[in-house]
Write a protein that holds these residues in place. Sequence first.
Motif, PDB file in Angstrom:
ATOM      1  N   LEU A  17       0.818  -1.210   0.000  1.00  0.00           N
ATOM      2  CA  LEU A  17       0.000   0.000   0.000  1.00  0.00           C
ATOM      3  C   LEU A  17       0.856   1.265   0.000  1.00  0.00           C
ATOM      4  O   LEU A  17       0.537   2.248  -0.655  1.00  0.00           O
ATOM      5  CB  LEU A  17      -0.938   0.000   1.210  1.00  0.00           C
ATOM      6  N   ARG A  18       1.955   1.219   0.770  1.00  0.00           N
ATOM      7  CA  ARG A  18       2.859   2.379   0.780  1.00  0.00           C
ATOM      8  C   ARG A  18       3.476   2.599  -0.592  1.00  0.00           C
ATOM      9  O   ARG A  18       3.617   3.739  -1.060  1.00  0.00           O
ATOM     10  CB  ARG A  18       3.961   2.187   1.831  1.00  0.00           C
ATOM     11  N   GLN A  19       3.867   1.522  -1.245  1.00  0.00           N
ATOM     12  CA  GLN A  19       4.442   1.637  -2.586  1.00  0.00           C
ATOM     13  C   GLN A  19       3.441   2.224  -3.571  1.00  0.00           C
ATOM     14  O   GLN A  19       3.775   3.080  -4.392  1.00  0.00           O
ATOM     15  CB  GLN A  19       4.908   0.258  -3.068  1.00  0.00           C
ATOM     16  N   GLN A  20       2.188   1.761  -3.494  1.00  0.00           N
ATOM     17  CA  GLN A  20       1.155   2.277  -4.378  1.00  0.00           C
ATOM     18  C   GLN A  20       0.906   3.763  -4.135  1.00  0.00           C
ATOM     19  O   GLN A  20       0.724   4.544  -5.065  1.00  0.00           O
ATOM     20  CB  GLN A  20      -0.146   1.499  -4.173  1.00  0.00           C
ATOM     21  N   GLN A  21       0.925   4.133  -2.851  1.00  0.00           N
ATOM     22  CA  GLN A  21       0.710   5.540  -2.505  1.00  0.00           C
ATOM     23  C   GLN A  21       1.836   6.404  -3.047  1.00  0.00           C
ATOM     24  O   GLN A  21       1.610   7.495  -3.569  1.00  0.00           O
ATOM     25  CB  GLN A  21       0.599   5.698  -0.992  1.00  0.00           C
ATOM     26  N   ARG A  22       3.086   5.898  -2.910  1.00  0.00           N
ATOM     27  CA  ARG A  22       4.229   6.659  -3.430  1.00  0.00           C
ATOM     28  C   ARG A  22       4.146   6.803  -4.942  1.00  0.00           C
ATOM     29  O   ARG A  22       4.436   7.865  -5.494  1.00  0.00           O
ATOM     30  CB  ARG A  22       5.542   5.987  -3.032  1.00  0.00           C
ATOM     31  N   ARG A  23       3.740   5.728  -5.635  1.00  0.00           N
ATOM     32  CA  ARG A  23       3.620   5.785  -7.094  1.00  0.00           C
ATOM     33  C   ARG A  23       2.556   6.798  -7.514  1.00  0.00           C
ATOM     34  O   ARG A  23       2.745   7.566  -8.455  1.00  0.00           O
ATOM     35  CB  ARG A  23       3.285   4.403  -7.647  1.00  0.00           C
ATOM     36  N   GLU A  24       1.411   6.762  -6.820  1.00  0.00           N
ATOM     37  CA  GLU A  24       0.342   7.695  -7.143  1.00  0.00           C
ATOM     38  C   GLU A  24       0.761   9.136  -6.875  1.00  0.00           C
ATOM     39  O   GLU A  24       0.470  10.043  -7.661  1.00  0.00           O
ATOM     40  CB  GLU A  24      -0.911   7.366  -6.330  1.00  0.00           C
ATOM     41  N   THR A  25       1.483   9.337  -5.767  1.00  0.00           N
ATOM     42  CA  THR A  25       1.985  10.688  -5.458  1.00  0.00           C
ATOM     43  C   THR A  25       2.945  11.161  -6.540  1.00  0.00           C
ATOM     44  O   THR A  25       2.899  12.317  -6.979  1.00  0.00           O
ATOM     45  CB  THR A  25       2.691  10.697  -4.100  1.00  0.00           C
ATOM     46  N   ALA A  26       3.830  10.246  -6.988  1.00  0.00           N
ATOM     47  CA  ALA A  26       4.793  10.601  -8.038  1.00  0.00           C
ATOM     48  C   ALA A  26       4.079  10.933  -9.339  1.00  0.00           C
ATOM     49  O   ALA A  26       4.433  11.889 -10.032  1.00  0.00           O
ATOM     50  CB  ALA A  26       5.774   9.450  -8.254  1.00  0.00           C
ATOM     51  N   ARG A  27       3.038  10.114  -9.677  1.00  0.00           N
ATOM     52  CA  ARG A  27       2.282  10.398 -10.901  1.00  0.00           C
ATOM     53  C   ARG A  27       1.565  11.740 -10.817  1.00  0.00           C
ATOM     54  O   ARG A  27       1.533  12.507 -11.773  1.00  0.00           O
ATOM     55  CB  ARG A  27       1.269   9.272 -11.154  1.00  0.00           C
ATOM     56  N   ARG A  28       0.999  12.037  -9.642  1.00  0.00           N
ATOM     57  CA  ARG A  28       0.292  13.304  -9.459  1.00  0.00           C
ATOM     58  C   ARG A  28       1.245  14.481  -9.592  1.00  0.00           C
ATOM     59  O   ARG A  28       0.937  15.476 -10.256  1.00  0.00           O
ATOM     60  CB  ARG A  28      -0.395  13.331  -8.097  1.00  0.00           C
ATOM     61  N   LYS A  29       2.429  14.361  -8.976  1.00  0.00           N
ATOM     62  CA  LYS A  29       3.415  15.434  -9.084  1.00  0.00           C
ATOM     63  C   LYS A  29       3.867  15.622 -10.526  1.00  0.00           C
ATOM     64  O   LYS A  29       4.097  16.738 -10.986  1.00  0.00           O
ATOM     65  CB  LYS A  29       4.606  15.144  -8.184  1.00  0.00           C
TER      66      LYS A  29
END
Length: 287
Positions: A17-29
Amino acid sequence: MVSNEQRRRQLAREKYLRQQQRRETARRKSRQRNVVIAAVLAVVLAGGGAVAATGALAGNDKDKKDDAAASATPSAAPSSKAPDPCAKEAKAVAGEKPKKMSWKKEPEVTVDKSASYTMKLETTCGDMSVTMDAGKAPHTVNSFDFLAGKGYFDHTKCHRLVNSGIYVLQCGDPQGTGAGGPGYTLPDENLKDPSIKGGKYPAGTVAMANQYNPQTKQGKNTGGSQFFLVYKESELPPYYTPFGTVDEAGMKVLKKIANAGAGAPDQTMNTAPNASVVINKATVGKS
């Protein structure tokens, strides 16, 4: 009691879940960064066909100040077609076309550097007078005196309105595309003027567009004939020569144009004002 296997699975799921959150944050940025890049490159078009970036977008500490400025200067807001308050006047001069003129070099500076000059812009939306200080920006004021005297600005459209993040009306291109210019370039002037200290151009400021790109540090001294009029305080890095101030009557005209809104971006990222803003005649004289 939680078994070791259950605990292992729980930790693995939390890690996933943490990895998915980091990926989504990176995509959003990444999406936000792309929007900012596109917006910044569309803020002020240069007088020679290139687009001027208003702030560096590199991620190192040196560029953080410019990053903040870039983030605060998006392109025009989504378009909403508003009534054209200048339609009747524009229709009356629809047949008039600007002259095609070009010069190989900047005209000799002949203005009185101890004097102020006034540029009067007679437009289809009303008249605007710009007080220009020849002492602070002699090359720029001299060029406007020269070009106005040749009728260069007559019958030209103000081709761009930005009404979000920064608040400017851009004019001075006989082509009406953001790609035109007089054939010569001008040196940057008055970039340390106290009026633009703190990265803000006050309402009423008139400044030059140019081709400077702070990412590459290329494009200094590339002003031409295009200029922009600030109708509301705008955060912009001090890269654009401030050379004049709009009078009170002119500010009312600018606000009328701004209130009519802007159209959708075209292929060159210009967002034309809904108001039909045409400079019928420009004249310059000593104040």
